[in-house]
Enzyme design. Sequence first.
Site, PDB file in Angstrom:
ATOM      1  N   HIS A  35     -18.209  24.435  79.168  1.00 48.57           N
ATOM      2  CA  HIS A  35     -18.290  25.113  77.879  1.00 48.57           C
ATOM      3  C   HIS A  35     -17.832  26.552  78.072  1.00 48.57           C
ATOM      4  O   HIS A  35     -18.092  27.152  79.105  1.00 48.57           O
ATOM      5  CB  HIS A  35     -19.733  25.098  77.362  1.00 48.57           C
ATOM      6  CG  HIS A  35     -19.827  25.381  75.906  1.00 48.57           C
ATOM      7  ND1 HIS A  35     -19.851  26.654  75.404  1.00 48.57           N
ATOM      8  CD2 HIS A  35     -19.852  24.550  74.833  1.00 48.57           C
ATOM      9  CE1 HIS A  35     -19.912  26.596  74.091  1.00 48.57           C
ATOM     10  NE2 HIS A  35     -19.904  25.338  73.711  1.00 48.57           N
ATOM     11  N   ASP A  71     -21.841  17.199  73.747  1.00 43.23           N
ATOM     12  CA  ASP A  71     -21.167  15.929  73.481  1.00 43.23           C
ATOM     13  C   ASP A  71     -21.344  14.883  74.566  1.00 43.23           C
ATOM     14  O   ASP A  71     -20.904  13.747  74.386  1.00 43.23           O
ATOM     15  CB  ASP A  71     -19.673  16.178  73.260  1.00 43.23           C
ATOM     16  CG  ASP A  71     -19.428  16.694  71.865  1.00 43.23           C
ATOM     17  OD1 ASP A  71     -20.204  16.313  70.976  1.00 43.23           O
ATOM     18  OD2 ASP A  71     -18.497  17.478  71.677  1.00 43.23           O
TER      19      ASP A  71
HETATM   20  N1  ACO Z   1     -13.738  18.793  83.931  1.00 41.98           N
HETATM   21  C1  ACO Z   1     -13.143  19.259  85.032  1.00 41.98           C
HETATM   22  N2  ACO Z   1     -12.847  20.550  85.238  1.00 41.98           N
HETATM   23  C2  ACO Z   1     -13.164  21.410  84.271  1.00 41.98           C
HETATM   24  C3  ACO Z   1     -13.790  20.992  83.072  1.00 41.98           C
HETATM   25  C4  ACO Z   1     -14.077  19.636  82.923  1.00 41.98           C
HETATM   26  N3  ACO Z   1     -14.664  19.173  81.832  1.00 41.98           N
HETATM   27  N4  ACO Z   1     -13.989  22.066  82.276  1.00 41.98           N
HETATM   28  C5  ACO Z   1     -13.500  23.114  82.951  1.00 41.98           C
HETATM   29  N5  ACO Z   1     -13.005  22.728  84.147  1.00 41.98           N
HETATM   30  C6  ACO Z   1     -12.452  23.600  85.187  1.00 41.98           C
HETATM   31  C7  ACO Z   1     -11.031  24.035  84.865  1.00 41.98           C
HETATM   32  O1  ACO Z   1     -10.074  23.139  85.380  1.00 41.98           O
HETATM   33  C8  ACO Z   1     -10.984  25.385  85.513  1.00 41.98           C
HETATM   34  O2  ACO Z   1     -10.824  25.188  86.895  1.00 41.98           O
HETATM   35  P1  ACO Z   1      -9.913  26.225  87.763  1.00 41.98           P
HETATM   36  O3  ACO Z   1     -10.664  27.523  87.715  1.00 41.98           O
HETATM   37  O4  ACO Z   1      -9.831  25.606  89.107  1.00 41.98           O
HETATM   38  O5  ACO Z   1      -8.579  26.285  87.066  1.00 41.98           O
HETATM   39  C9  ACO Z   1     -12.393  25.945  85.316  1.00 41.98           C
HETATM   40  O6  ACO Z   1     -13.239  24.786  85.229  1.00 41.98           O
HETATM   41  C10 ACO Z   1     -12.547  26.787  84.060  1.00 41.98           C
HETATM   42  O7  ACO Z   1     -12.163  25.987  82.943  1.00 41.98           O
HETATM   43  P2  ACO Z   1     -11.404  26.521  81.673  1.00 41.98           P
HETATM   44  O8  ACO Z   1     -10.545  25.429  81.145  1.00 41.98           O
HETATM   45  O9  ACO Z   1     -10.753  27.843  81.967  1.00 41.98           O
HETATM   46  O10 ACO Z   1     -12.632  26.786  80.709  1.00 41.98           O
HETATM   47  P3  ACO Z   1     -12.560  27.027  79.149  1.00 41.98           P
HETATM   48  O11 ACO Z   1     -13.685  27.911  78.811  1.00 41.98           O
HETATM   49  O12 ACO Z   1     -11.197  27.447  78.727  1.00 41.98           O
HETATM   50  O13 ACO Z   1     -12.778  25.552  78.561  1.00 41.98           O
HETATM   51  C11 ACO Z   1     -13.775  23.622  77.671  1.00 41.98           C
HETATM   52  C12 ACO Z   1     -13.954  25.108  78.008  1.00 41.98           C
HETATM   53  C13 ACO Z   1     -12.530  23.442  76.792  1.00 41.98           C
HETATM   54  C14 ACO Z   1     -14.995  23.141  76.893  1.00 41.98           C
HETATM   55  C15 ACO Z   1     -13.597  22.829  78.985  1.00 41.98           C
HETATM   56  O14 ACO Z   1     -14.758  22.969  79.782  1.00 41.98           O
HETATM   57  C16 ACO Z   1     -13.282  21.358  78.742  1.00 41.98           C
HETATM   58  O15 ACO Z   1     -12.111  21.004  78.588  1.00 41.98           O
HETATM   59  N6  ACO Z   1     -14.332  20.476  78.730  1.00 41.98           N
HETATM   60  C17 ACO Z   1     -14.112  19.063  78.437  1.00 41.98           C
HETATM   61  C18 ACO Z   1     -13.987  18.864  76.938  1.00 41.98           C
HETATM   62  C19 ACO Z   1     -15.308  19.007  76.227  1.00 41.98           C
HETATM   63  O16 ACO Z   1     -16.318  18.463  76.633  1.00 41.98           O
HETATM   64  N7  ACO Z   1     -15.268  19.735  75.107  1.00 41.98           N
HETATM   65  C20 ACO Z   1     -16.444  19.934  74.256  1.00 41.98           C
HETATM   66  C21 ACO Z   1     -16.831  21.364  74.288  1.00 41.98           C
HETATM   67  S1  ACO Z   1     -18.297  21.619  73.405  1.00 41.98           S
HETATM   68  C22 ACO Z   1     -17.864  21.434  71.802  1.00 41.98           C
HETATM   69  O17 ACO Z   1     -16.799  21.705  71.316  1.00 41.98           O
HETATM   70  C23 ACO Z   1     -18.868  20.871  71.009  1.00 41.98           C
END
Ligand code: ACO
Length: 401
Positions: free
Chosen positions: A280, A336
């Site tokens: 998140h 979620d």
């Molecule tokens: N699985 C694997 N790796 C992940 C995940 C994940 N779910 N989420 C983040 N990471 C990793 C990224 O690859 C990144 O790694 P790095 O530093 O080696 O490049 C690091 O963690 C930081 O992630 P970002 O993408 O920069 O984080 P951001 O804040 O932009 O994204 C998000 C947040 C979109 C929610 C992300 O965690 C994600 O894609 N999660 C899966 C989708 C999801 O569950 N969305 C629902 C969110 S809650 C809602 O809307 C109700």
Amino acid sequence: GIELGKLLAQTGYITYDPGFVNTGSTSSAITYIDGDAGILRYRGYPIEQLAQNSNFIEVSYLLIYGELPTKDQLEDFTQKINRHTLLHEDLKRFFDGFPRDAHPMPVLSSAVSALSTFYQDSLNPFDEPNVELSTVRLLAKVPTLAAYAYKKSIGQPFLYPDNSLGLVENFLRMTFGLPAEPYEIDPDVAKALDLLFILHADHEQNCSTSTVRLVGSSEANLFASISAGIMALFGPLHGGANSAVLEMLQGIKADGGDVAKFVERVKNKEKGVRLMGFGHRVYKNYDPRAKIIKKTADQILSKLGNDELLDIAKTLEETALSDDYFIERKLYPNVDFYTGLIYRALGFPTQYFTVLFALGRLPGWIAHWREMITDPQTKIGRPRQIYTGEKERDYTPITER
Ligand code: ACO
């Protein structure tokens, strides 16, 4: 902060912040989140207390008007909503135009957008009684529209709302009931759905809420702004994640149930493979909503029949929470991770999960739009950019290219 921002803009300085990781777009008195401590409060009330004691209508009132309603206020609000659940018969015909296998999110967004054509006389964003009426119309009609989007997808006739029922019960009946057949509402199912709506009702400046505010900042009406918010929620990184989680769990099951193998694929950053329902932007700790939902998932699934996917989800969570990749990046289950399993147990098809999220988030969007439109600091949203294109060059005639 605002004065400094204005000063910097005058001097030509631009803050480069892709994804708005550190940009406050507004001040807001609606929802408080402490992402490190895993705290969420609506109008100061902890989400745990609201989940335990309140209901979705009351929480909607709280978010929109700022205070918990008195008994009379709640009755009046509920009655107003009940009086507006019907759709104009012409609006119902819109559903005929969509392909039968259309995803219900764009169908819902289009229908909400169409509301602004049916209520053209009450769209002035600065006329308080109009805004009040649009608020009630949305809260009342979006569940009807959502139920019709479902009925359309399965080719069943639409049911008129039964206004002797509560909002959630009415929605369940319009979704799963059949004409001329009594529909028995399972109070546990209604309670679980009501709880999920409470937990989704607001989450400050997330992608869809920011969209609603941005669109509304151009003084677009409430229906138009909410329609845009629904489309922002459609994306798999936002509201679409609840369906994506279920698809991920089904994929793991179909692949023999090997959770460790899937986690390796996530860690190797295979294209398009993320642990959906984890991570998140703001929570760097267990999402407080996920904690509540996990308990409900256990209860409702043990009542309605156990689901092998719940076991896979639990193993997946345990594996991820003890893995350095996820620990280092502070990735925890979000709201979620378990919701899809509950929606599935309640009988909703996977495509429909994000619509349920939209129903829950609706009062939050409305509260933010109203806060935005009455805030004297509001200006039309217009981000800047860092230009990275060509320097000035001369036009080349087509024969010389
Ligand atoms: N699985 C694997 N790796 C992940 C995940 C994940 N779910 N989420 C983040 N990471 C990793 C990224 O690859 C990144 O790694 P790095 O530093 O080696 O490049 C690091 O963690 C930081 O992630 P970002 O993408 O920069 O984080 P951001 O804040 O932009 O994204 C998000 C947040 C979109 C929610 C992300 O965690 C994600 O894609 N999660 C899966 C989708 C999801 O569950 N969305 C629902 C969110 S809650 C809602 O809307 C109700």
